[in-house]
Design a protein around this motif. Structure first.
Motif, short mmCIF file in Angstrom:
data_model
loop_
_atom_site.label_atom_id
_atom_site.label_comp_id
_atom_site.label_asym_id
_atom_site.label_seq_id
_atom_site.Cartn_x
_atom_site.Cartn_y
_atom_site.Cartn_z
N THR A 66 62.74 -15.08 45.44
CA THR A 66 62.18 -15.65 46.66
C THR A 66 60.75 -15.21 46.93
OG1 THR A 66 63.07 -13.83 47.98
CG2 THR A 66 64.45 -15.83 47.77
N GLY A 67 60.27 -14.27 46.18
CA GLY A 67 58.90 -13.81 46.41
C GLY A 67 58.59 -12.55 45.64
N TRP A 68 57.52 -11.90 46.07
CA TRP A 68 57.01 -10.70 45.42
C TRP A 68 56.77 -9.64 46.47
CZ3 TRP A 68 56.51 -8.91 40.62
CH2 TRP A 68 55.68 -7.82 40.38
N SER A 69 57.21 -8.42 46.22
CA SER A 69 56.98 -7.30 47.13
C SER A 69 55.77 -6.52 46.65
CB SER A 69 58.21 -6.39 47.18
OG SER A 69 57.90 -5.19 47.88
N LEU A 70 54.70 -6.55 47.43
CA LEU A 70 53.51 -5.78 47.07
C LEU A 70 53.78 -4.28 47.13
CD1 LEU A 70 50.69 -7.79 48.89
CD2 LEU A 70 51.08 -7.59 46.42
N ARG A 72 56.60 -2.65 46.58
CA ARG A 72 57.45 -2.18 45.48
C ARG A 72 56.98 -2.66 44.11
NH1 ARG A 72 63.53 -2.23 47.89
NH2 ARG A 72 63.01 -1.12 49.79
N GLY A 73 56.08 -3.64 44.10
CA GLY A 73 55.57 -4.15 42.83
C GLY A 73 56.63 -4.86 42.00
N ARG A 74 57.50 -5.61 42.66
CA ARG A 74 58.55 -6.33 41.94
C ARG A 74 58.98 -7.57 42.71
NH1 ARG A 74 64.14 -3.02 42.85
NH2 ARG A 74 63.91 -2.78 45.07
N PHE A 75 59.76 -8.41 42.04
CA PHE A 75 60.25 -9.62 42.67
C PHE A 75 61.31 -9.29 43.72
CE2 PHE A 75 58.73 -11.41 38.62
CZ PHE A 75 57.91 -12.41 39.14
#
Length: 120
Positions: A66-70, A72-75
């Protein structure tokens, strides 16, 4: 449908494979005029829905990016119980609509569909 003792909610009946469950999702998406291709192997199945939207299934759950976590650096992934393909299809249809708005490949745009866009 039997209830799970885990907090994950309902799971599919025993004996339903990942491929069968993925196929049930594909059928529910088709009701919403969304096509998908089902591929299976190694105990998992995929429903390829759109550019950037692939739904995985293990027979108990569907999950998709559903997106990208800045931070955590992961999807980031969403999931839904496989025993409820109708509601899962509704959630996936919302993601599909959003992706279509943001990313319409040139070969699908009617005005340029007849043009040669090279290898795909």
């Amino acid at each position: 449908m039997r209830e799970s003792s885990e907090s994950f909610g309902p799971v599919v009946p025993t004996g339903t494979t990942a491929l069968e469950t993925a196929e049930s999702l594909r059928r529910e998406l088709a009701v919403r005029q969304i096509t998908g291709d089902v591929h299976g192997g190694y105990g998992l199945a995929l429903v390829s829905v759109w550019v950037g939207l692939v739904v995985w299934c293990d027979g108990e759950r569907f999950w998709w990016r559903t997106g990208w976590s800045l931070q955590r650096g992961r999807f980031v992934y969403a999931w839904h119980p496989a025993g409820d393909p109708e509601r899962a299809a509704g959630r996936i249809a919302a993601v599909h609509a959003e992706l279509q708005e943001r990313h319409m490949p040139p070969w699908l745009v009617p005005e340029v569909a007849e043009m040669d866009h090279g290898p795909r």
